[in-house]
Design an enzyme around this catalytic site. Structure first.
Site, PDB file in Angstrom:
ATOM      1  N   SER A 101       0.833  -1.073   0.083  1.00  9.08           N
ATOM      2  CA  SER A 101       0.068   0.091   0.140  1.00  9.08           C
ATOM      3  C   SER A 101       0.879   1.297  -0.225  1.00  9.08           C
ATOM      4  O   SER A 101       0.255   2.280  -0.454  1.00  9.08           O
ATOM      5  CB  SER A 101      -1.080   0.108   1.331  1.00  9.08           C
ATOM      6  OG  SER A 101      -1.852  -0.822   1.024  1.00  9.08           O
ATOM      7  N   THR A 166      -1.043   4.203   3.636  1.00  7.98           N
ATOM      8  CA  THR A 166      -1.981   4.825   2.556  1.00  7.98           C
ATOM      9  C   THR A 166      -1.730   6.336   2.790  1.00  7.98           C
ATOM     10  O   THR A 166      -1.471   7.193   2.012  1.00  7.98           O
ATOM     11  CB  THR A 166      -3.200   4.396   2.376  1.00  7.98           C
ATOM     12  OG1 THR A 166      -3.141   2.730   2.111  1.00  7.98           O
ATOM     13  CG2 THR A 166      -4.042   5.030   1.321  1.00  7.98           C
TER      14      THR A 166
END
Ligand SMILES: *[C@@H]1O[C@H](CO)[C@@H](O)[C@H](O)[C@H]1NC(C)=O
Ligand SMILES: *[C@@H]1O[C@H](CO)[C@@H](O)[C@H](O)[C@H]1NC(C)=O
Ligand SMILES: *[C@@H]1O[C@H](CO)[C@@H](O)[C@H](O)[C@H]1NC(C)=O
Ligand SMILES: *[C@@H]1O[C@H](CO)[C@@H](O)[C@H](O)[C@H]1NC(C)=O
Ligand SMILES: *[C@@H]1O[C@H](CO)[C@@H](O)[C@H](O)[C@H]1NC(C)=O
Ligand SMILES: *[C@@H]1O[C@H](CO)[C@@H](O)[C@H](O)[C@H]1NC(C)=O
Ligand SMILES: [Zn+2]
Length: 497
Positions: A101, A166
């Protein structure tokens, strides 16, 4: 079946039976409605004053399909499935066919593919190479930074720690996603941890909205409660350097004369004085926020993703120049890693609720609304279940061992999913597979069978879908590179060069 699942099953039959038409009129109407919509699609060439980018972490196409079926049956359409434009994103990173991610978020937010597990630095920086990450040429500028430079507001909302993979590429530059606080930096490192970058450095300290979890990354020796424990696992970081970055945030904003609010629970979010808040810090948990179905919804508890999104938009829309907001539905990925497909699907629906709210609160004339994902997971949907079946139910017996199997399964999984594949009988012999008919497959924590045992279910490397509404949403129109998202948004909102 347990009584709870019998009830759920009956409710399911009642809701989908009306949808189980097979007559020609039904199919024709479905398709004609779509055709009418398609014929009405026009390009919107207004500048995107506002941009909201939703990232369903680990929300591959199969997860979206399962969420759609769970919510309303096979013919149902989720809110973003009605957006006028869409495309696919290729998610490979600079060095991996299947990404994590950190590199995927960096690609989407900063416009180039980078190495796995690195944050906001280009591919010249190998994982964990602190010195390389300090070179100014290696450091990438994010959409949040560009929005601030354009005198727009910027911020993010996540169900993860605010320092997690993220959100952090929006504001940090780090050779490792795991350097969230000082305790996980290598000894005598000259690099600054991600939490300090958020509070002390630009653009982090100028972000108007920061909401999520991660108190133990921000505050030294944080203490937990029964519902919100601290974690000392190697997957997280526990600050112990004496700093209190939440106090530092308040001091910084006060010193600069900026109207700010720091909130820690549902009660404080409900009482938020938006008119007197230009900078909002909401830290609702020591770790990631709870799964939606387990969340404490009381005054001391944690908000839903859509409650956070509502507050974020109210604060950001005060800027007449517009804003950039990133929203991460992160627990979807957490659940998939543990092989809990129903929780992952439920989290996808919690994010859909937040997308609906964002769509309702904004105008498609001036707001580019994007819904996508960073990478897929290995969950598959197969076995020819009948139309109208529960997506979490049994498909049919295997023609090989005659044992039932579920419609959903994973290619890889942790020890929890493996026990359903091989288990030991009363005489200590290994037998093929546990019969799912003996378990409540509708339970949130039912672990679908996995083919290969690892420490957890791993990410998938398939393409993810990108759905878009508003100015320049037609820029998403075929199979794109993931880092194209940055370039399309920059063009639509006139950010950067
Ligand atoms: C942003 O605002 C500042 C201060 O008002 C101004 O000097 C600058 O030109 C503005 N920048 C843009 C890109 O509008
Ligand atoms: C870190 O720095 C201290 C003090 O300068 C020194 O004693 C120690 O050996 C160093 N540790 C490493 C791993 O370099
Ligand atoms: C935090 O805990 C560590 C380890 O117990 C201790 O050495 C340190 O003094 C504590 N720091 C603060 C600010 O309480
Ligand atoms: C907040 O400001 C808006 C716009 O100026 C105003 O309409 C509204 O009444 C204010 N709300 C409160 C609670 O003061
Ligand atoms: C398979 O599952 C179905 C539905 O739960 C059940 O009716 C059937 O008896 C099961 N068959 C076998 C072979 O276990
Ligand atoms: C265990 O072994 C006994 C004796 O050989 C046998 O009768 C029984 O069926 C076996 N049980 C299972 C579950 O295979
Ligand atoms: Zn993951």
């Amino acid at each position: 079946m347990r009584p709870r699942s019998i009830l759920a099953f009956c409710a399911f039959i009642v809701t989908v039976r009306s949808a189980l038409r097979t007559d020609r009129q039904f199919w024709t109407d479905l398709a004609r409605n779509e055709l009418e919509e398609a014929l009405k699609v026009k390009w919107n060439l207004n500048p995107a004053k506002n941009v909201i980018l939703f990232v369903g972490d680990g929300m591959g196409p199969n997860t979206v399909t399962a969420a759609r079926i769970y919510k309303g049956g096979e013919s149902h359409r989720l809110v973003y499935e009605k957006f006028p434009h869409m495309g696919l994103l290729k998610t490979y990173s600079a060095n991996k066919m299947v990404p994590d991610s950190a590199c995927t978020a960096t690609a989407m937010f900063s416009g180039v593919k980078v190495n796995q597990d690195t944050i906001g630095v280009d591919a010249s920086v190998p994982h964990r190479d602190c010195e390389a990450s300090l070179q100014s040429e290696a450091r990438l500028k994010s959409l949040a930074a560009l929005a601030l430079e354009a005198n727009k507001s910027a911020g993010f909302v996540t169900t993860m720690r605010v320092t997690h993979a993220t959100p952090s590429p929006l504001y940090a530059h780090s050779a490792s996603r795991s350097w969230e606080c000082e305790a996980s930096l290598p000894d005598n490192s000259s690099c600054k941890d991600i939490a300090r970058q958020l509070v002390e450095d630009w653009p982090g300290r100028d972000l108007q909205v920061i909401m999520g979890g991660g108190r133990q990354q921000l505050v030294s020796n944080a203490t937990g409660t029964e519902h919100d424990p601290i974690s000392l696992s190697p997957w997280t970081c526990y600050r112990q350097d004496g700093r209190n970055l939440i106090e530092q945030y308040k001091t910084d904003k006060s010193t600069r004369g900026l109207k700010h609010s720091v909130i820690m629970n549902n009660k404080e979010l409900a009482e938020l004085d938006v008119n007197n808040t230009d900078y909002l810090l909401g830290i609702f948990s020591n770790e990631h926020l709870s799964y939606e179905h387990e969340r404490n919804k009381g005054p001391e508890g944690m908000p839903s993703l859509s409650e956070m999104v509502g507050a974020a938009i109210k604060v950001l829309q005060k800027n007449k120049n517009g804003y950039f907001l990133m929203v991460e539905g992160g627990n979807l990925d957490m659940a998939h890693h543990r092989g809990w497909a129903k929780i992952a699907v439920n989290e996808a629906l919690a994010m859909e609720e937040a997308v609906q709210l964002a769509a309702d609160m904004t105008d498609a004339e001036d707001t580019l609304l994007i819904v996508t994902s960073d990478h897929t997971h290995s969950m598959s949907i197969n076995g020819y279940p009948d139309r109208g079946s529960s997506i979490f139910g049994i498909a049919q017996p295997s023609s090989h061992d005659k044992i039932n199997y579920t419609t959903l399964s994973y290619a890889t999984g942790g020890p929890g999913s493996f026990q359903y594949y091989v288990h030991t009988d009363a005489n200590g012999s290994r037998v093929m597979r546990r019969d799912p008919s003996e378990d409540d497959t509708e339970d949130y924590k039912y672990t679908q069978v996995a083919g290969i045992q690892l420490v957890e279910n791993y990410h998938g490397g398939g393409d993810v879908t990108v759905y878009a509404r508003g100015p320049y949403s037609h820029l998403f129109h075929n199979v794109h590179e993931q880092h194209y998202v940055f370039h399309a948004i920059s063009h639509a909102a006139k950010l950067g060069a």
